[in-house]
Design an enzyme around this catalytic site. Structure first.
Site, PDB file in Angstrom:
ATOM      1  N   ASP A  35      42.000  38.640  40.673  1.00 15.21           N
ATOM      2  CA  ASP A  35      42.119  38.526  39.221  1.00 15.21           C
ATOM      3  C   ASP A  35      42.016  39.903  38.569  1.00 15.21           C
ATOM      4  OD1 ASP A  35      42.187  36.675  36.892  1.00 15.21           O
ATOM      5  OD2 ASP A  35      40.224  37.554  36.477  1.00 15.21           O
ATOM      6  N   GLU A  89      46.797  40.197  40.816  1.00 10.97           N
ATOM      7  CA  GLU A  89      47.288  39.879  39.477  1.00 10.97           C
ATOM      8  C   GLU A  89      47.471  41.217  38.753  1.00 10.97           C
ATOM      9  OE1 GLU A  89      46.168  37.421  35.390  1.00 10.97           O
ATOM     10  OE2 GLU A  89      44.618  38.469  36.521  1.00 10.97           O
TER      11      GLU A  89
END
Length: 536
Positions: free
Chosen positions: A205, A268
């Site tokens: 993330d 990401e």
């Protein structure tokens, strides 16, 4: 090539499936999906033909940001299951040839994490420097102009210790201080903990975040306001996107490569294409990095083909590109790209299945599942509640329960149980109604994945754009020629003179040395034998 095996990495040519655990299947009738539901759906995923699964956050969390606010990196959220359930899931998925990726959140923790609880006790606390603290700015307010994901100041005043702490997301998600070596050591242990349990790797993330400017300089204005490079009128070049982050991924890549079968790091990377290439390093950082310029391209032949061409020209030699169109933040491509038009949904799936590299599907993409207009009073996402329906709007629209059947609960939970988010139009799209219909979107998607595995699997095949009239995207991928009509009119192209392996609609018309595609139709044609494939 993977240095630990003579075979290419398993993710080359693979299809990963993003599974939002809370919305997949509820097996204990509490209205939330769980790890037991993931296990119950493994046979379906094997039938569909995906090559691996990425689980949305499964670690303990207060759920201010639905798992992206982690309070314990070494456990499982009790509403989702136990460590034993996770071990069973990894084992049963492995028996079906499905590697499992976990979602790892290294940019920030929950304010309920023991590190932050201790750090907030005093300026001398042992974990104080695990986080980013600063005194007031020159005017007595926040230290600089940085904004969080809601558009508010990214700094939260902490009265007990007389300093601000940084949060690029919610105030309950304080950012970690990656200038602190002990943070590096803690995450190296976290990685090994899960990899030792058999996890195949991590989706990371906010992979472009982590480091913040040591001088805390103001972010410059952003004149373009683009979805990828801007944030509320600023370019976040100091609050994230710092070059030091690449050292983290070189370290993690060494950990990933130390296992008998190299583990996968998928980032990401919310960056432009110029920066995207840097996250692959010299084949020593991330193996895969998400391509958000592709996600936000328009559903037109010039826009999509332009991003693909630029991506492949920009990535380092041998790097594996990643293509996706939906996820838990940006919503579902059948709505954003296609306006629920089934012809466009089929065409988008065909393109996703034939581009070289790695493809990621979001749960429900395979049935053409669309966004859901969730009423404000039923919205659960704190960060975007009531924010509208744009891509920066309410994220619950793309997180609603998987539509397994046409019953009131969509087969997600027991009939008498209220699911955590409302069910969408499951009468129009559900697995049970499409699974045995050879003309359905689901069966088309399954056929596409089967064709991809047979023709492109295990490799990064070559890509060549072909001359085409306006509205048509024509390209070669390995031994395949793909013709995709992105217009509302029929389009003709010289017949590639090979067998048509798949069409998204009625058979294309062939006459006079030309092949004619109906509006929003795509076809895949074999124009070369397997011997002409190239391994990347």
């Amino acid at each position: 090539m993977n240095p630990n095996t003579a075979q290419p990495p398993w993710w080359h040519g693979a299809v990963l499936y993003q599974l939002y655990v809370r919305s997949w299947r509820d097996t204990n009738d509490d209205g939330y999906g769980d790890l037991g539901g993931v296990i119950a759906g493994l046979d379906y995923l094997s039938w569909l033909g995906v090559d691996g699964i990425w689980l949305s956050p499964t670690m303990p969390s207060p759920d201010d940001d639905w798992g992206y606010d982690v309070s314990d990196y070494l456990g499982v959220h009790p509403e989702l299951g136990t460590l034993e359930d996770m071990d069973r899931l990894i084992a049963e998925a492995g028996q079906r040839g499905l590697p499992v990726l976990l979602d790892l959140v290294p940019n920030h923790t929950s304010s309920a994490h023991s590190w932050f609880v201790e750090a907030a006790g005093s300026r001398d606390a042992a974990h104080r420097d695990f986080y980013v603290w600063a005194g007031p700015g020159a005017g007595g307010g926040p230290p600089n102009n940085w904004l969080d994901a809601t558009g508010a100041s990214a700094w939260q005043w902490h009265e007990p210790t007389g300093q601000y702490y940084l949060h690029n997301f919610l105030p309950s998600q304080p950012d970690l201080n990656w200038w602190q070596p002990r943070v590096h050591a803690a995450f190296a242990d976290i990685l090994r903990f899960w990899l030792d349990r058999g996890v195949a790797g991590f989706r990371i993330d906010v992979a472009h975040g982590l480091y913040k400017d040591a001088q805390l300089r103001d972010n410059p204005p952003d004149a373009d306001g683009g979805a990828v490079t801007g944030r509320y009128g600023q370019r976040p070049v100091y609050s994230m996107n710092r070059p030091e982050v690449h050292g983290v991924y070189r370290d993690w890549r060494r950990i990933a490569a130390s296992y008998p079968q190299e583990r996968l790091l998928l980032g990401e990377t919310w960056v432009d294409l110029g920066r995207l290439a840097s996250f692959y390093g010299n084949n020593d950082e991330l193996q895969l990095a998400f391509n958000f310029p592709f996600v936000f391209a328009a559903l037109t032949a010039p826009d999509l083909s332009g991003v693909v061409a630029q991506t492949l020209a920009t990535l380092p030699a041998g790097a594996c590109p990643v293509w996706m169109a939906s996820n838990h933040d940006v919503g579902r491509f059948p709505s954003r790209w296609c306006g629920a038009d089934e012809r466009k949904i089929r065409l988008a799936l065909l393109v996703l299945a034939t581009l070289p590299g790695t493809t990621v599907l979001y749960y429900g993409d395979e049935i053409g599942m669309t966004d859901v207009d969730v009423p404000v009073e039923l919205q659960q996402d704190v960060m975007s509640r009531g924010a509208g329906t744009g891509w920066r709007g309410n994220r619950d629209r793309g997180r609603t329960p998987m539509q397994w059947d046409a019953t009131a609960s969509a087969g997600f939970t027991a009939e008498q149980v209220r699911p955590w988010l409302p069910v969408g139009d499951n009468a129009a799209a559900n697995v049970a109604g499409q699974r045995d219909d050879p003309g359905s979107v689901l069966c088309l998607c399954r056929d596409l994945l089967s064709l991809r595995r047979a023709e492109l699997g295990g490799r990064i095949d070559g890509y060549q754009a072909l001359p085409a009239p306006p509205g048509l995207w024509a390209y070669r991928a390995g031994g395949l020629t793909v013709l995709a009509n992105f217009s509302a009119l029929p389009v003709s192209h010289p017949d590639p003179a090979g067998p048509v392996l798949l069409s998204t609609g009625d058979p294309a018309k062939v006459a006079g040395g030309e092949i004619t595609l109906a509006p929003w139709q795509g076809v895949i044609i074999r124009t070369a034998g397997p011997e002409q494939h190239r391994d990347g």
